[in-house]
Design a protein around this motif. Structure first.
Motif, PDB file in Angstrom:
ATOM      1  N   LEU A 187       1.109  -0.766  -0.154  1.00 33.46           N
ATOM      2  CA  LEU A 187      -0.157   0.123   0.012  1.00 33.46           C
ATOM      3  C   LEU A 187       0.919   1.529   0.164  1.00 33.46           C
ATOM      4  CD1 LEU A 187      -3.022  -1.076   1.946  1.00 33.46           C
ATOM      5  CD2 LEU A 187      -3.651  -0.629  -0.085  1.00 33.46           C
ATOM      6  N   LYS A 188       1.382   1.163   0.995  1.00 34.90           N
ATOM      7  CA  LYS A 188       2.859   2.080   0.770  1.00 34.90           C
ATOM      8  C   LYS A 188       3.181   2.663  -0.873  1.00 34.90           C
ATOM      9  CE  LYS A 188       4.028   3.178   5.578  1.00 34.90           C
ATOM     10  NZ  LYS A 188       4.614   3.045   6.292  1.00 34.90           N
ATOM     11  N   GLU A 189       4.112   1.060  -0.937  1.00 33.53           N
ATOM     12  CA  GLU A 189       4.766   1.703  -2.284  1.00 33.53           C
ATOM     13  C   GLU A 189       4.083   1.830  -3.855  1.00 33.53           C
ATOM     14  OE1 GLU A 189       7.426  -0.486  -5.131  1.00 33.53           O
ATOM     15  OE2 GLU A 189       6.880  -1.715  -3.261  1.00 33.53           O
ATOM     16  N   HIS A 190       2.630   1.397  -3.548  1.00 33.00           N
ATOM     17  CA  HIS A 190       1.912   1.793  -5.069  1.00 33.00           C
ATOM     18  C   HIS A 190       1.061   2.269  -4.549  1.00 33.00           C
ATOM     19  CE1 HIS A 190       4.340  -1.593  -6.777  1.00 33.00           C
ATOM     20  NE2 HIS A 190       4.053  -2.029  -5.345  1.00 33.00           N
ATOM     21  N   GLY A 191       0.333   2.839  -2.866  1.00 26.54           N
ATOM     22  CA  GLY A 191      -0.967   3.383  -2.968  1.00 26.54           C
ATOM     23  C   GLY A 191      -1.157   4.670  -3.806  1.00 26.54           C
ATOM     24  N   LYS A 192      -1.788   5.102  -3.767  1.00 30.82           N
ATOM     25  CA  LYS A 192      -2.394   6.746  -4.230  1.00 30.82           C
ATOM     26  C   LYS A 192      -3.455   7.039  -3.502  1.00 30.82           C
ATOM     27  CE  LYS A 192      -1.015   4.600  -8.251  1.00 30.82           C
ATOM     28  NZ  LYS A 192      -0.764   4.368  -9.307  1.00 30.82           N
ATOM     29  N   GLU A 193      -3.360   8.546  -4.805  1.00 30.14           N
ATOM     30  CA  GLU A 193      -5.063   9.392  -4.274  1.00 30.14           C
ATOM     31  C   GLU A 193      -5.857   8.065  -4.131  1.00 30.14           C
ATOM     32  OE1 GLU A 193      -6.444  11.760  -7.183  1.00 30.14           O
ATOM     33  OE2 GLU A 193      -8.474  12.297  -6.463  1.00 30.14           O
ATOM     34  N   GLY A 194      -6.744   8.489  -3.098  1.00 33.22           N
ATOM     35  CA  GLY A 194      -8.035   7.315  -2.966  1.00 33.22           C
ATOM     36  C   GLY A 194      -8.058   6.770  -1.133  1.00 33.22           C
ATOM     37  N   ILE A 195      -8.669   5.482  -1.136  1.00 37.03           N
ATOM     38  CA  ILE A 195      -9.181   5.341   0.343  1.00 37.03           C
ATOM     39  C   ILE A 195      -9.149   4.478   0.541  1.00 37.03           C
ATOM     40  CG2 ILE A 195     -11.309   5.731   1.831  1.00 37.03           C
ATOM     41  CD1 ILE A 195     -13.284   7.215  -0.674  1.00 37.03           C
ATOM     42  N   ILE A 196      -8.753   3.982   2.042  1.00 42.29           N
ATOM     43  CA  ILE A 196      -8.022   2.587   2.465  1.00 42.29           C
ATOM     44  C   ILE A 196      -9.202   2.508   3.261  1.00 42.29           C
ATOM     45  CG2 ILE A 196      -6.142   0.635   3.660  1.00 42.29           C
ATOM     46  CD1 ILE A 196      -4.268   2.730   1.851  1.00 42.29           C
ATOM     47  N   VAL A 197      -9.940   1.531   3.624  1.00 43.73           N
ATOM     48  CA  VAL A 197     -11.053   1.517   5.217  1.00 43.73           C
ATOM     49  C   VAL A 197     -10.490   0.800   6.418  1.00 43.73           C
ATOM     50  CG1 VAL A 197     -13.492  -0.008   5.186  1.00 43.73           C
ATOM     51  CG2 VAL A 197     -12.794   2.077   3.779  1.00 43.73           C
ATOM     52  N   THR A 198     -10.624   1.029   7.133  1.00 41.01           N
ATOM     53  CA  THR A 198     -10.203  -0.648   8.415  1.00 41.01           C
ATOM     54  C   THR A 198     -11.266   0.214   9.711  1.00 41.01           C
ATOM     55  OG1 THR A 198      -8.203  -0.951   9.802  1.00 41.01           O
ATOM     56  CG2 THR A 198      -8.626   1.415   9.058  1.00 41.01           C
ATOM     57  N   HIS A 199     -11.063  -0.846  10.774  1.00 45.47           N
ATOM     58  CA  HIS A 199     -11.220  -0.504  12.014  1.00 45.47           C
ATOM     59  C   HIS A 199     -10.618   0.020  12.899  1.00 45.47           C
ATOM     60  CE1 HIS A 199     -11.632  -4.635  13.432  1.00 45.47           C
ATOM     61  NE2 HIS A 199     -11.576  -4.380  12.119  1.00 45.47           N
ATOM     62  N   GLU A 200      -9.298  -0.528  12.543  1.00 51.13           N
ATOM     63  CA  GLU A 200      -8.317  -0.475  13.479  1.00 51.13           C
ATOM     64  C   GLU A 200      -7.514   0.535  13.542  1.00 51.13           C
ATOM     65  OE1 GLU A 200      -6.186  -4.109  13.478  1.00 51.13           O
ATOM     66  OE2 GLU A 200      -6.976  -4.878  11.641  1.00 51.13           O
ATOM     67  N   VAL A 201      -7.741   1.388  14.896  1.00 53.54           N
ATOM     68  CA  VAL A 201      -6.976   2.727  14.959  1.00 53.54           C
ATOM     69  C   VAL A 201      -5.310   1.523  14.745  1.00 53.54           C
ATOM     70  CG1 VAL A 201      -6.431   4.676  15.698  1.00 53.54           C
ATOM     71  CG2 VAL A 201      -8.756   2.809  16.656  1.00 53.54           C
ATOM     72  N   ASP A 202      -4.859   1.125  15.179  1.00 54.50           N
ATOM     73  CA  ASP A 202      -3.453   0.721  15.609  1.00 54.50           C
ATOM     74  C   ASP A 202      -2.796   0.852  13.943  1.00 54.50           C
ATOM     75  OD1 ASP A 202      -3.270  -0.112  17.861  1.00 54.50           O
ATOM     76  OD2 ASP A 202      -3.526  -2.656  17.843  1.00 54.50           O
ATOM     77  N   ILE A 203      -3.692   0.458  13.326  1.00 49.81           N
ATOM     78  CA  ILE A 203      -2.997   0.098  11.656  1.00 49.81           C
ATOM     79  C   ILE A 203      -2.328   1.751  11.287  1.00 49.81           C
ATOM     80  CG2 ILE A 203      -5.114   0.098   9.682  1.00 49.81           C
ATOM     81  CD1 ILE A 203      -2.387  -3.057  10.295  1.00 49.81           C
ATOM     82  N   ALA A 204      -3.563   2.734  11.294  1.00 51.40           N
ATOM     83  CA  ALA A 204      -2.943   3.923  11.845  1.00 51.40           C
ATOM     84  C   ALA A 204      -1.917   4.876  11.601  1.00 51.40           C
ATOM     85  CB  ALA A 204      -4.410   4.658  11.874  1.00 51.40           C
ATOM     86  N   ARG A 205      -0.978   3.861  12.616  1.00 53.29           N
ATOM     87  CA  ARG A 205       0.208   4.872  12.772  1.00 53.29           C
ATOM     88  C   ARG A 205       1.642   4.172  10.886  1.00 53.29           C
ATOM     89  NH1 ARG A 205       0.232   0.938  17.248  1.00 53.29           N
ATOM     90  NH2 ARG A 205      -0.843   2.451  18.807  1.00 53.29           N
ATOM     91  N   GLN A 206       1.300   3.300  10.774  1.00 52.91           N
ATOM     92  CA  GLN A 206       1.505   3.288   9.501  1.00 52.91           C
ATOM     93  C   GLN A 206       1.183   4.129   8.444  1.00 52.91           C
ATOM     94  OE1 GLN A 206       3.764   0.038   9.685  1.00 52.91           O
ATOM     95  NE2 GLN A 206       2.872  -0.869  11.267  1.00 52.91           N
ATOM     96  N   PHE A 207       0.691   4.450   8.499  1.00 52.72           N
ATOM     97  CA  PHE A 207      -0.143   5.207   7.760  1.00 52.72           C
ATOM     98  C   PHE A 207       0.117   6.714   8.067  1.00 52.72           C
ATOM     99  CE2 PHE A 207      -1.639   1.516   6.542  1.00 52.72           C
ATOM    100  CZ  PHE A 207      -1.291   1.544   5.413  1.00 52.72           C
ATOM    101  N   SER A 208       1.323   7.531   8.850  1.00 57.06           N
ATOM    102  CA  SER A 208       0.969   8.785  10.036  1.00 57.06           C
ATOM    103  C   SER A 208       0.804   9.701   8.397  1.00 57.06           C
ATOM    104  CB  SER A 208       2.232   8.603  10.329  1.00 57.06           C
ATOM    105  OG  SER A 208       3.690   8.666   9.365  1.00 57.06           O
ATOM    106  N   ASP A 209       1.029   9.229   6.969  1.00 58.25           N
ATOM    107  CA  ASP A 209       1.098  10.435   6.149  1.00 58.25           C
ATOM    108  C   ASP A 209       0.340  10.846   5.520  1.00 58.25           C
ATOM    109  OD1 ASP A 209       1.983   8.401   5.376  1.00 58.25           O
ATOM    110  OD2 ASP A 209       2.958   9.369   3.585  1.00 58.25           O
TER     111      ASP A 209
END
Ligand SMILES: Nc1ncnc2c1ncn2[C@@H]1O[C@H](COP(=O)(O)OP(=O)(O)OP(=O)(O)O)[C@@H](O)[C@H]1O
Length: 254
Positions: A162-184
């Motif tokens: 997701l970090k390498e190939h992710g771009k404009e758009g929406i990633i859905v999750t119910h886990e706040v923990d996972i958000a740490r990986q996407f701090s930008d």
């Protein structure tokens, strides 16, 4: 650009309740507890289910557009479950071109590409669908729960994709923990069919949750009709300790 204007979705009842949201070239997380309407909203944006109001992607009203190739989703409805992964690689390879060697990546994870989609475990299925969506190199991605049923080691791989190939758009999750990986990224929060935000992921994770409407709030939410504020500092429950958004309801007893 993804623009939602007063979007409602109904099943036997109203599930999405007047959502306004704008994603302007950004990478966004949509966080919400189970049953809050995350998959429903994403399905509406992907044009898979009907909606009231307006959803525009790159200026085009989603309900009027068939097969806009610049949007890719991992939602199961976008995949024919009777096809093998090899079939899908071949079809998408010809139609869109794949920028990732999907077969090689999946084989590294022990997933055999001669399997049909319905023969995969829940975790394998999400991995395959997410990788294929990213591999088509669209302008916009709509990714639903990419970590659901995926074990910890493989989650790291999915995060990297997701970090390498992710771009404009929406990633859905119910886990706040996972958000740490996407701090930008920016985050929106969906609760009971209503969307709040945006807030930056770093502000979200450094915030605390307090009851009531705080004038200095970074973001004010509404849970079961009660106002809840995300504020700087640590006078309430720290968001980064909450784990998953379901816990908000228990912690705040709302
Ligand atoms: N096809 C359907 N028919 C009727 N109700 C539905 C349907 N799909 C979802 N719902 C209901 O709509 C609400 C929102 O569901 P949705 O799947 O969008 O939530 P979610 O936030 O993605 O949940 P989860 O994290 O559990 O996947 C839930 O109450 C669910 O029971």
């Amino acid at each position: 650009m993804i623009e939602l204007n007063d979007v409602h979705v109904y099943y036997d009842r109203e599930v999405i309740k007047g959502v306004n949201m704008k994603v302007d070239g950004e990478k966004v997380l949509l966080l919400g507890p189970n049953g809050s309407g995350k998959s429903t909203l994403l399905s509406a944006i992907a044009g898979i289910i009907p909606y009231k109001g307006s959803i525009k992607i790159d200026g085009m009203e989603v309900r009027n557009v068939k097969n806009y190739n610049e949007v890719a989703t991992n939602l199961p409805q976008a995949f024919s479950i009777g096809l093998t992964i090899d079939d899908i690689i071949e079809i998408y390879g010809e139609l869109k071109g794949l920028k990732i060697d999907v077969k090689a990546e999946l084989e590294k994870l022990g997933i055999k590409t001669k399997k049909k989609i319905y023969q995969l475990s829940a975790g394998q299925s999400v991995i395959v669908r997410t990788l294929i969506a990213l591999a088509t190199d669209p302008k916009v991605i709509l990714i639903d729960e990419p970590f659901e049923n995926v074990d910890v080691a493989k989650r790291k791989i999915v995060v990297n994709w997701l970090k390498e190939h992710g771009k404009e758009g929406i990633i859905v999750t119910h886990e706040v923990d996972i958000a740490r990986q996407f701090s930008d990224y920016k985050a929106f929060i969906i609760l009971e069919g209503k969307v709040f935000g945006p807030i930056t992921v770093s502000d979200l994770l450094s915030s605390s949750v307090v009851m009531g409407e705080d004038p200095s709030a970074l973001l004010t939410l509404e849970i079961n009709g009660k106002k809840v504020s995300l504020v700087r500092g640590d006078k309430g429950y720290k968001m980064d300790m909450i784990g998953s958004l379901e816990r908000l309801y228990n912690l705040l007893e709302v």
